[in-house]
Design a protein around this motif. Structure first.
Motif, mmCIF file in Angstrom:
data_model
loop_
_atom_site.group_PDB
_atom_site.id
_atom_site.type_symbol
_atom_site.label_atom_id
_atom_site.label_comp_id
_atom_site.label_asym_id
_atom_site.label_seq_id
_atom_site.Cartn_x
_atom_site.Cartn_y
_atom_site.Cartn_z
ATOM 1 N N GLY A 196 -3.732 -0.665 -0.797
ATOM 2 C CA GLY A 196 -3.042 0.783 -0.751
ATOM 3 C C GLY A 196 -3.761 1.581 0.104
ATOM 4 O O GLY A 196 -3.082 2.817 0.129
ATOM 5 N N ASN B 77 1.173 10.301 1.823
ATOM 6 C CA ASN B 77 0.292 9.110 1.491
ATOM 7 C C ASN B 77 0.096 8.100 2.626
ATOM 8 O O ASN B 77 0.724 8.254 3.747
ATOM 9 C CB ASN B 77 0.921 8.554 0.567
ATOM 10 N N GLN B 78 -0.434 7.203 2.190
ATOM 11 C CA GLN B 78 -1.078 6.367 3.321
ATOM 12 C C GLN B 78 -0.313 5.098 3.524
ATOM 13 O O GLN B 78 0.395 4.634 2.698
ATOM 14 C CB GLN B 78 -2.340 5.932 3.124
ATOM 15 N N THR C 203 4.933 -1.264 1.642
ATOM 16 C CA THR C 203 5.707 -1.105 0.487
ATOM 17 C C THR C 203 5.538 0.227 -0.143
ATOM 18 O O THR C 203 4.501 0.800 0.398
ATOM 19 C CB THR C 203 5.787 -2.128 -0.653
ATOM 20 N N GLY C 204 6.396 0.566 -0.996
ATOM 21 C CA GLY C 204 5.872 2.031 -1.761
ATOM 22 C C GLY C 204 5.274 1.946 -2.749
ATOM 23 O O GLY C 204 5.310 2.800 -3.779
ATOM 24 N N ASN C 205 4.254 1.034 -2.840
ATOM 25 C CA ASN C 205 3.284 0.752 -3.901
ATOM 26 C C ASN C 205 1.821 1.174 -3.554
ATOM 27 O O ASN C 205 1.363 0.811 -2.260
ATOM 28 C CB ASN C 205 3.405 -0.486 -4.743
ATOM 29 N N ASN C 206 1.072 1.474 -4.646
ATOM 30 C CA ASN C 206 -0.424 1.639 -4.232
ATOM 31 C C ASN C 206 -1.052 1.066 -5.274
ATOM 32 O O ASN C 206 -1.008 1.707 -6.402
ATOM 33 C CB ASN C 206 -0.637 3.027 -3.973
ATOM 34 N N PHE C 207 -2.033 0.226 -5.305
ATOM 35 C CA PHE C 207 -3.088 -0.177 -6.323
ATOM 36 C C PHE C 207 -4.481 -0.012 -6.048
ATOM 37 O O PHE C 207 -5.222 -0.486 -6.959
ATOM 38 C CB PHE C 207 -2.591 -1.467 -6.362
ATOM 39 N N ASN D 279 13.135 5.119 -3.686
ATOM 40 C CA ASN D 279 12.036 3.939 -4.033
ATOM 41 C C ASN D 279 12.100 2.943 -2.985
ATOM 42 O O ASN D 279 12.858 2.151 -2.568
ATOM 43 C CB ASN D 279 12.647 3.326 -5.149
ATOM 44 N N SER E 70 4.659 8.564 1.412
ATOM 45 C CA SER E 70 5.554 9.170 0.649
ATOM 46 C C SER E 70 4.490 10.504 0.226
ATOM 47 O O SER E 70 3.563 10.083 -0.315
ATOM 48 C CB SER E 70 6.265 8.719 -0.544
ATOM 49 N N GLY F 242 0.926 -1.022 0.113
ATOM 50 C CA GLY F 242 -0.100 -0.008 -0.068
ATOM 51 C C GLY F 242 0.881 1.194 -0.045
ATOM 52 O O GLY F 242 1.316 1.474 -0.842
ATOM 53 N N LEU F 243 0.898 1.722 1.040
ATOM 54 C CA LEU F 243 1.824 2.795 0.891
ATOM 55 C C LEU F 243 2.599 2.864 2.248
ATOM 56 O O LEU F 243 2.227 2.696 3.287
ATOM 57 C CB LEU F 243 0.822 4.060 0.675
ATOM 58 N N ALA F 244 3.994 3.689 1.985
ATOM 59 C CA ALA F 244 4.703 3.711 3.088
ATOM 60 C C ALA F 244 5.027 5.138 3.153
ATOM 61 O O ALA F 244 6.140 5.570 2.966
ATOM 62 C CB ALA F 244 5.782 2.953 2.953
#
Lengths: 725, 224
Positions: free
Chosen positions: A87, A20-21, A99-103, A301, A17, A13-15
């Motif tokens: 995310g 963000n969440q 992780t640093g991703n969001n979907f 990243n 940045s 989801g998000l870490a």
């Protein structure tokens, strides 16, 4: 010492940045444990893999079942689901990995994939070539503590994937190459199995996956996914789709264990120690949570972020574990320890190798109590005063084992050993940071006030502007940016730039409007600085373009001043009414353009008369092959007249078709140059031209570009093989 | 992601009504299980999610056949067109030279209809829903509500002009584009999860008209 703390809840989801969440799941309840899933691409069971430019699967979830029966029903009640990380969610203040991703999509903290009103279900598009030889962390979930023996991959049932074939693979069934086609599962394969007689995408986990009843342990499991491309051809019977029959394999920890650190043959493990000076020790609560974040070295990243578990509460020393992807030969990570009301502690370039434990416990990360302040302000254009939107701001902190500070002179890059401790973005009004929420504050809202006589370095980047670096130092109880006319606590600054203008033109007018992307990059590199999207109206041959670009004093990624830019223009053609990535028009190039001078006061310099001409509809073509002596991270660069146009990855060593590359490009009658980077070997190639005429496929072919013929087709047939360079 | 609510001027009443309709009727015009009244649902609407590596900057050119918007933002962002006209075309470009993932999800009603992604330097991820042609002229007026935060907050919104109101539900950060509004425009936002105070910007033709920060509900209006 060894208070075994470990990452427990994994969430993708998000870490944090840019405000963000962090998506999260609750701590494991009694009788549950945590599994972390990662994906890896493989093509061992796919035919003609080198005939595809891109193979992507649209993944919905992974399911696990304790049954030893490989044919256990898909309706068995023991299936548990690890969904795509939405995310979005809350930090429960307990412990989490992110992780640093969001979907996108709805919150998923349990064993289903419910859809909230207003949000579609989540799915992740995985580019299997991009994760060949380098795993991608997917998600984690709390599941019943037991031994799981079956794993199942669930894909989007409507469009399980998207595949771009090269030209040759489109034949003989029909269709055009270098177009994005939907994938279709083999006739009796569904995802998951909704009815008897169909086949799931499953694997049996060798020796089982043991999930212990330990809330402080996370068990990493890698799922290798082979798309199982069938014959590498389009199937007219399924509506111009490419047939796949995916196969998966489970890669569990080895040797089996329930006590960390674990070793996984497809992941590397970091074991470290974190210390705190806080009077009450660590406190894993919403108000004061400590986190360890792993980033690809030298970047912002974020690959994984882990909060300390409750077993650390009250302690002043704790052990942490990270399970991270690594490429052949190893991957370096930067680590950042942070918390609410504490300083940063960083470590740069920690080497990680798959199947290997990297123990950095001898030099613990040490955080000390410091007050937090907000780093806020506005980024503006120096000439218009307009806000700079979507700028990226990275706060740099020195690794004391490498460098004393990150202070840098104007016109140079921060020294090695500087780690991105916090990152943020500007909004549509140029203001930063973007907000967080009551559970996850924006990183720039939690900047520890630097100790006296120490400072941070703020590096800001934005498309079309100079990389901008300056110091951020403490002034009383606030932070002050070392930028002219900036006051403490409000970091307003500008970024230097110039303007580059010219025209883009076609060799002959078209009957319909055409969108063209004009890009500017540092000369001799593939480092693009900005782009402009223009439309050439019907029956018109040229239009002007203008874009912001860094000025002639900008420091490039290589650390040297970039005084020249290369330009190229690429048409965005339609196929069957859908815009495509691969252009059917020749790509216009213009190399060695002088970058505009720096602004004078509030006047930005303009470099004009940069004309890109001769774009002609020629259709698609393609080239593939295997480079010599491939290494992890290698690429093949396609260039024309010394202007880099495209860069594609090379399949790394140790994998099926190691060294292979695939490129789609317009069938330009002029030669291209292919260069193996960073090795440097190059070769010249002229691509085959497409066939002009009616489509051989079942679907009438409106062609990738009309060329003024209205209904004619330019169907690419040839694929050139070039290798060994 | 919405259905017609006719022209409802009482924002709060409208949101309550919307909530009732959504919970009882399936929402978003995708179903009409209980057949309430005679208000027809619209056809399922299209929206987008820009996802991938958080913080990745992007530029998107979005067209619905009548209007086109240029959007600069960072991952993640939901984009919703109110009063959308026809098939939609999107050109999504990364604005950074690195291998970060930028992914476009084209959504219709509750379903992701199309995924498109890139990891290339300044890579492009095109998308469309239905066959498309070229980009339409720039939106005029260009009215946008940018719900910046609280990040991840699930919110309901009623967005209306003087002739029509539409409701939607989305997660922040979300950008709401109002296509061809008639007369005055207003919007009411209500939080569902209460993750913090709203932060919403209203812009018209690129100019910031109002930046509102409030608790769990707020109303904004303008006369573009």
């Amino acid at each position: 010492m060894a208070i075994l703390l470990a990452p427990v809840l994994l969430i993708l989801g998000l870490a944090l940045s840019g405000g963000n969440q962090a998506a999260t799941a609750a701590a494991p309840a009694a009788g549950k444990g945590t599994v972390a899933i990662a994906f890896q691409g493989t093509f061992a069971n796919s035919q003609n893999v080198t005939s595809f430019q891109r193979v992507a699967l649209n993944v919905v979830s992974i399911r696990l079942n304790p049954s030893t029966d490989a044919d256990v029903s898909d309706f068995d009640s023991r299936w548990v689901t690890i969904p795509v990380p939405a995310g979005v969610g809350r930090n429960t203040g307990v412990i989490q990995i992110s992780t640093g991703n969001n979907f996108g999509g709805s919150i998923n903290t349990s064993s289903n994939n419910n859809v909230a009103i207003g949000t579609a279900n989540s799915e992740i598009q995985i580019d299997l070539k991009a994760i060949t030889g380098f795993a991608q962390i997917f998600n984690a979930a709390n599941i019943t503590a037991q031994t799981y023996n079956q794993a199942e991959l669930v894909l989007d049932s409507a469009t399980p994937g998207n595949i771009v074939p090269l030209c040759a693979s489109a034949l003989p069934v029909g269709g055009e190459g270098c177009i994005s086609y939907p994938a279709k599962l083999l006739a009796n394969t569904t995802t998951p199995t909704p009815s008897p007689g169909n086949i799931s995408i499953r694997t049996t986990i060798s020796n089982g996956l043991i999930i212990p009843k330990n809330t402080n342990v996370v068990i990493p499991l890698v799922i290798a996914i082979d798309p199982g491309i069938v014959a590498g051809q389009l199937s007219a019977s399924v509506g111009q789709a490419i047939v796949i029959n995916p196969v998966i394999a489970a890669i569990p920890i080895n040797p089996p264990s329930t006590t960390p650190p674990f070793l996984n043959p497809a992941l590397g493990t970091i074991q470290g120690i974190i210390n705190t000076t806080a009077a009450g020790g660590f406190s894993n609560t919403k108000a004061k949570v400590e986190t360890i974040t792993a980033e690809i070295s030298g970047t912002n990243n974020i690959i994984e972020s882990v909060t300390l578990p409750s077993t650390c509460n009250g302690k002043k020393t704790c052990t942490f574990y990270l399970y991270l992807p690594a490429g052949n030969g190893g991957t370096n990570y930067d680590l950042v320890a942070s918390g609410k009301g504490t300083s940063y502690a960083v470590r740069s370039k920690v080497p990680v190798n798959v199947g290997v434990l990297t123990n950095i416990s001898t030099t613990p990360l040490a955080i000390i109590t410091r007050p937090n302040v907000t780093l806020t302000g506005k980024v503006s254009d120096p000439c218009t005063g307009f806000p700079i939107q979507a700028a990226t701001l990275n706060l740099l902190v020195p690794d004391p084992l490498v460098v004393a500070d990150c202070t840098t002179a104007a016109g140079s890059l921060p020294p090695a050993g500087c780690v991105v401790a916090a990152t943020g973005s500007s909004d549509e009004a140029g203001k930063f940071p973007l907000p967080g929420n009551g559970f996850n504050e924006a990183p720039f809202d939690l900047v520890p006030l630097a100790a006296t006589k120490t400072s941070y370095e703020l590096m800001t980047t934005a498309a079309g502007y100079d990389r901008t670096v300056f110091e951020v130092e403490p002034v009383n109880s606030a932070l002050k940016c070392d930028f002219p006319n900036t006051k403490a606590a409000t970091c307003n600054f500008t970024m230097s730039r110039g303007t580059l203008s010219g025209t883009v033109s076609l060799s002959s007018a078209t009957t319909t409007p055409l969108s063209v992307l004009v890009a500017a990059e540092d000369t001799g590199t593939n480092n693009i600085e900005n782009l402009s999207l223009v439309t050439i109206p019907a029956n018109v041959t040229n239009v002007p373009f203008s874009m912001n670009v860094p000025d002639s004093e900008n420091v490039g990624t290589g650390g040297t001043v970039v005084t020249q830019l290369d330009l190229f223009a690429s048409a965005q053609d339609l196929f069957n009414g859908s815009p495509q990535v691969n252009s059917g028009h020749t790509i216009a190039v213009l190399g060695g353009v002088a970058a505009p001078a720096p602004p004078t006061g509030t006047t930005c310099a303009i470099a004009s008369n940069n004309d890109l001409s001769g774009m002609t509809c020629v259709g698609h073509s393609s080239v593939s092959g295997q480079v010599g002596n491939p290494d992890f991270g290698d690429t093949v660069v396609l260039s024309k007249s010394d202007v880099d146009i495209e860069s594609v990855p090379v399949i790394p060593p140790g994998q099926t078709a190691a060294g292979a590359y695939t490129i789609c490009a317009p069938a330009d009658p002029l030669p291209y140059t292919l260069t193996h980077e960073p090795a440097g070997g190059s070769t010249s190639v002229t691509l085959p031209t497409p066939v002009v005429g009616p489509s051989p496929g079942a679907t009438p072919c409106p062609s990738i570009c009309d060329a003024g013929q209205g209904t004619s087709c330019l169907t690419c047939l040839g694929e050139t093989g070039v290798g060994g360079f | 992601m919405w259905f017609n609510a006719r022209s409802i001027r009482g924002g709060i009443i409208a949101v309550i009504l919307c909530g009732l309709l959504m919970t009882s009727c399936g929402g978003f015009g995708s179903t009409n299980n209980t057949n309430p009244g005679s208000t027809p649902n619209t056809a399922p609407q299209s929206s987008f999610r820009v996802v991938g590596r958080i913080g990745t900057p992007f530029y998107a050119k979005i067209s619905d056949g009548r209007s086109t918007w240029d959007v600069y933002g960072v991952v993640p962002l939901s984009i919703i067109i109110v009063n959308s006209f026809a098939n939609i075309r999107v050109s999504l470009n990364k604005l950074v030279s690195d291998d970060s993932l930028l992914s476009l999800q084209v959504i219709n009603a509750f379903t992701v209809k199309q995924d498109s992604s890139t990891t290339d330097n300044f890579g492009v991820a095109p998308g469309n829903f239905g066959p498309v042609g070229n980009f339409a002229p720039a939106a005029n007026p260009d009215v946008r509500f940018f719900v910046k935060g609280p990040t991840t907050e699930l919110f309901d919104a009623l967005v209306e002009d003087t002739e029509e109101g539409q409701i939607l539900e989305a997660r922040a950060p979300a950008l709401i584009l109002f296509d061809t509004p008639v007369g005055r425009v207003d919007a009411t936002f209500s939080a569902v999860e209460f993750l913090g105070g709203f932060a919403v910007d209203l812009t018209v033709n690129g100019g910031l008209v109002e930046a509102a920060s409030a608790g769990t509900s707020l109303t904004m209006k303008t006369n573009p």
